[in-house]
Design a protein around this motif. Structure first.
Motif, PDB file in Angstrom:
ATOM      1  N   ALA A  21      -1.866  -2.606  17.291  1.00  0.00           N
ATOM      2  CA  ALA A  21      -1.495  -2.016  15.952  1.00  0.00           C
ATOM      3  C   ALA A  21      -2.119  -3.129  14.928  1.00  0.00           C
ATOM      4  CB  ALA A  21      -0.109  -1.843  15.801  1.00  0.00           C
ATOM      5  N   LEU A  22      -1.898  -4.351  15.108  1.00  0.00           N
ATOM      6  CA  LEU A  22      -2.539  -5.270  14.382  1.00  0.00           C
ATOM      7  C   LEU A  22      -3.993  -5.343  14.123  1.00  0.00           C
ATOM      8  CD1 LEU A  22      -1.201  -7.521  12.579  1.00  0.00           C
ATOM      9  CD2 LEU A  22      -1.497  -9.307  14.215  1.00  0.00           C
ATOM     10  N   LEU A  23      -4.566  -4.884  14.936  1.00  0.00           N
ATOM     11  CA  LEU A  23      -6.136  -4.846  14.883  1.00  0.00           C
ATOM     12  C   LEU A  23      -6.687  -3.392  14.320  1.00  0.00           C
ATOM     13  CD1 LEU A  23      -7.175  -5.912  18.442  1.00  0.00           C
ATOM     14  CD2 LEU A  23      -7.728  -7.195  16.385  1.00  0.00           C
ATOM     15  N   MET A  24      -5.735  -2.563  14.244  1.00  0.00           N
ATOM     16  CA  MET A  24      -6.188  -1.175  13.596  1.00  0.00           C
ATOM     17  C   MET A  24      -5.715  -1.570  12.378  1.00  0.00           C
ATOM     18  SD  MET A  24      -5.055   1.816  16.394  1.00  0.00           S
ATOM     19  CE  MET A  24      -3.455   1.342  16.613  1.00  0.00           C
ATOM     20  N   ASN A  25      -4.806  -2.166  11.899  1.00  0.00           N
ATOM     21  CA  ASN A  25      -4.430  -2.331  10.511  1.00  0.00           C
ATOM     22  C   ASN A  25      -5.407  -3.410   9.851  1.00  0.00           C
ATOM     23  OD1 ASN A  25      -1.946  -1.074  10.108  1.00  0.00           O
ATOM     24  ND2 ASN A  25      -1.086  -2.582  11.333  1.00  0.00           N
ATOM     25  N   LEU A  26      -6.251  -4.201  10.573  1.00  0.00           N
ATOM     26  CA  LEU A  26      -7.301  -5.050  10.256  1.00  0.00           C
ATOM     27  C   LEU A  26      -8.272  -4.221   9.763  1.00  0.00           C
ATOM     28  CD1 LEU A  26      -7.988  -7.935   9.603  1.00  0.00           C
ATOM     29  CD2 LEU A  26      -8.945  -7.730  11.866  1.00  0.00           C
ATOM     30  N   VAL A  27      -8.523  -3.306  10.804  1.00  0.00           N
ATOM     31  CA  VAL A  27      -9.865  -2.340  10.461  1.00  0.00           C
ATOM     32  C   VAL A  27      -9.487  -1.392   9.203  1.00  0.00           C
ATOM     33  CG1 VAL A  27     -11.250  -0.257  11.400  1.00  0.00           C
ATOM     34  CG2 VAL A  27     -10.351  -2.088  12.875  1.00  0.00           C
ATOM     35  N   LEU A  29      -7.590  -2.254   6.503  1.00  0.00           N
ATOM     36  CA  LEU A  29      -7.940  -3.430   5.687  1.00  0.00           C
ATOM     37  C   LEU A  29      -9.080  -3.772   5.129  1.00  0.00           C
ATOM     38  CD1 LEU A  29      -5.889  -5.459   3.780  1.00  0.00           C
ATOM     39  CD2 LEU A  29      -6.590  -7.136   5.669  1.00  0.00           C
ATOM     40  N   LEU A  30     -10.074  -3.944   6.083  1.00  0.00           N
ATOM     41  CA  LEU A  30     -11.370  -4.247   5.647  1.00  0.00           C
ATOM     42  C   LEU A  30     -12.225  -2.721   5.227  1.00  0.00           C
ATOM     43  CD1 LEU A  30     -12.177  -6.374   8.764  1.00  0.00           C
ATOM     44  CD2 LEU A  30     -11.849  -7.115   6.204  1.00  0.00           C
ATOM     45  N   LYS A  31     -11.952  -1.600   5.892  1.00  0.00           N
ATOM     46  CA  LYS A  31     -12.627  -0.683   5.759  1.00  0.00           C
ATOM     47  C   LYS A  31     -12.131   0.457   4.660  1.00  0.00           C
ATOM     48  CE  LYS A  31     -14.268   2.787   8.758  1.00  0.00           C
ATOM     49  NZ  LYS A  31     -14.351   3.396  10.060  1.00  0.00           N
ATOM     50  N   GLY A  32     -10.790   0.083   4.189  1.00  0.00           N
ATOM     51  CA  GLY A  32     -10.162   0.975   3.470  1.00  0.00           C
ATOM     52  C   GLY A  32     -10.710   1.506   2.139  1.00  0.00           C
ATOM     53  N   PRO A  33     -10.819   2.910   1.913  1.00  0.00           N
ATOM     54  CA  PRO A  33     -11.608   3.371   0.857  1.00  0.00           C
ATOM     55  C   PRO A  33     -11.123   2.902  -0.619  1.00  0.00           C
ATOM     56  CG  PRO A  33     -10.668   4.949   1.825  1.00  0.00           C
ATOM     57  CD  PRO A  33     -10.284   3.803   2.575  1.00  0.00           C
ATOM     58  N   THR A  34      -9.654   2.712  -0.674  1.00  0.00           N
ATOM     59  CA  THR A  34      -8.995   2.571  -1.910  1.00  0.00           C
ATOM     60  C   THR A  34      -8.427   1.294  -2.066  1.00  0.00           C
ATOM     61  OG1 THR A  34      -7.120   3.604  -1.522  1.00  0.00           O
ATOM     62  CG2 THR A  34      -8.876   4.965  -2.585  1.00  0.00           C
ATOM     63  N   SER A  35      -7.865   0.596  -2.975  1.00  0.00           N
ATOM     64  CA  SER A  35      -7.201  -0.568  -2.760  1.00  0.00           C
ATOM     65  C   SER A  35      -5.709  -0.402  -2.568  1.00  0.00           C
ATOM     66  CB  SER A  35      -7.155  -1.429  -4.321  1.00  0.00           C
ATOM     67  OG  SER A  35      -6.618  -0.580  -5.313  1.00  0.00           O
ATOM     68  N   LEU A  40      -1.169  -0.972   1.592  1.00  0.00           N
ATOM     69  CA  LEU A  40      -0.543  -0.374   2.506  1.00  0.00           C
ATOM     70  C   LEU A  40      -0.902  -1.079   4.118  1.00  0.00           C
ATOM     71  CD1 LEU A  40      -0.372   3.157   1.718  1.00  0.00           C
ATOM     72  CD2 LEU A  40       1.503   1.467   1.712  1.00  0.00           C
ATOM     73  N   ALA A  41      -2.074  -1.459   4.330  1.00  0.00           N
ATOM     74  CA  ALA A  41      -2.553  -1.994   5.425  1.00  0.00           C
ATOM     75  C   ALA A  41      -2.034  -3.323   5.719  1.00  0.00           C
ATOM     76  CB  ALA A  41      -3.974  -1.859   5.756  1.00  0.00           C
ATOM     77  N   ALA A  42      -2.105  -4.081   4.382  1.00  0.00           N
ATOM     78  CA  ALA A  42      -1.505  -5.448   4.701  1.00  0.00           C
ATOM     79  C   ALA A  42       0.006  -5.479   4.809  1.00  0.00           C
ATOM     80  CB  ALA A  42      -1.975  -6.141   3.222  1.00  0.00           C
ATOM     81  N   ASP A  43       0.592  -4.546   4.052  1.00  0.00           N
ATOM     82  CA  ASP A  43       1.997  -4.534   4.377  1.00  0.00           C
ATOM     83  C   ASP A  43       2.591  -4.281   5.982  1.00  0.00           C
ATOM     84  OD1 ASP A  43       4.832  -4.490   3.388  1.00  0.00           O
ATOM     85  OD2 ASP A  43       4.681  -2.605   3.350  1.00  0.00           O
ATOM     86  N   THR A  44       1.894  -3.167   6.268  1.00  0.00           N
ATOM     87  CA  THR A  44       1.778  -2.922   7.820  1.00  0.00           C
ATOM     88  C   THR A  44       1.717  -4.142   8.682  1.00  0.00           C
ATOM     89  OG1 THR A  44       1.285  -0.486   7.256  1.00  0.00           O
ATOM     90  CG2 THR A  44       1.538  -0.927   9.496  1.00  0.00           C
ATOM     91  N   MET A  45       0.534  -4.850   8.231  1.00  0.00           N
ATOM     92  CA  MET A  45       0.243  -6.007   9.313  1.00  0.00           C
ATOM     93  C   MET A  45       1.529  -7.018   9.085  1.00  0.00           C
ATOM     94  SD  MET A  45      -3.781  -6.730   8.273  1.00  0.00           S
ATOM     95  CE  MET A  45      -3.955  -7.991   9.432  1.00  0.00           C
ATOM     96  N   VAL A  46       2.084  -7.136   8.119  1.00  0.00           N
ATOM     97  CA  VAL A  46       3.345  -8.102   7.973  1.00  0.00           C
ATOM     98  C   VAL A  46       4.376  -7.630   8.684  1.00  0.00           C
ATOM     99  CG1 VAL A  46       5.118  -8.617   6.335  1.00  0.00           C
ATOM    100  CG2 VAL A  46       2.639  -8.772   5.276  1.00  0.00           C
ATOM    101  N   ILE A  47       4.497  -6.392   8.814  1.00  0.00           N
ATOM    102  CA  ILE A  47       5.675  -5.709   9.862  1.00  0.00           C
ATOM    103  C   ILE A  47       5.484  -6.014  11.337  1.00  0.00           C
ATOM    104  CG2 ILE A  47       6.664  -3.620  10.477  1.00  0.00           C
ATOM    105  CD1 ILE A  47       6.395  -2.747   7.578  1.00  0.00           C
ATOM    106  N   ASN A  48       3.890  -5.674  11.586  1.00  0.00           N
ATOM    107  CA  ASN A  48       3.430  -6.103  12.982  1.00  0.00           C
ATOM    108  C   ASN A  48       3.607  -7.423  13.386  1.00  0.00           C
ATOM    109  OD1 ASN A  48       3.105  -3.384  13.729  1.00  0.00           O
ATOM    110  ND2 ASN A  48       0.872  -3.453  12.809  1.00  0.00           N
ATOM    111  N   VAL A  49       3.394  -8.551  12.450  1.00  0.00           N
ATOM    112  CA  VAL A  49       3.514  -9.856  12.695  1.00  0.00           C
ATOM    113  C   VAL A  49       4.897 -10.219  12.715  1.00  0.00           C
ATOM    114  CG1 VAL A  49       3.316 -12.073  11.497  1.00  0.00           C
ATOM    115  CG2 VAL A  49       1.329 -10.408  11.604  1.00  0.00           C
TER     116      VAL A  49
END
Length: 94
Positions: A21-27, A29-35, A40-49
């Motif tokens: 899940a952390l890897l998918m969030n990283l994708v 985060l890097l690819k996201g079309p909008t800020s 949201l990806a960064a916030d979800t990464m915090v939850i996964n960590v």
């Protein structure tokens, strides 16, 4: 031949699932079309960590990891709120 407790299997599955899940969030985060997708990806990464820290605490049977997870959750929440407020208003302090 060693036998593993069911908890070991559950922890291994949890580590693998949250790492994926952390890897998918990283994708995202890097690819996201909008800020906002990136926020949201960064916030979800915090939850996964946080989940990985808790699993590590269960695996090592220490209480320090749970306190670290709680602190990480508080800082992650404050950072997400501050960044969203900055994105909406252009400033942090009124």
């Amino acid at each position: 031949m060693t036998t593993h407790a069911p908890l070991d299997y559950a922890l291994a599955f949890g580590f693998a699932a949250f790492a994926l899940a952390l890897l998918m969030n990283l994708v995202r985060l890097l690819k996201g079309p909008t800020s906002m997708d990136r926020v949201l990806a960064a916030d979800t990464m915090v939850i996964n960590v946080i989940a990985l820290i808790v699993l590590l605490g269960i695996h090592q049977a220490t209480k320090a990891h749970f306190e670290a997870a709680l602190l990480f959750a508080m800082f992650g929440f404050v950072a997400t709120v501050a960044f969203c407020r900055f994105m909406l208003r252009g400033r942090l302090i009124d």
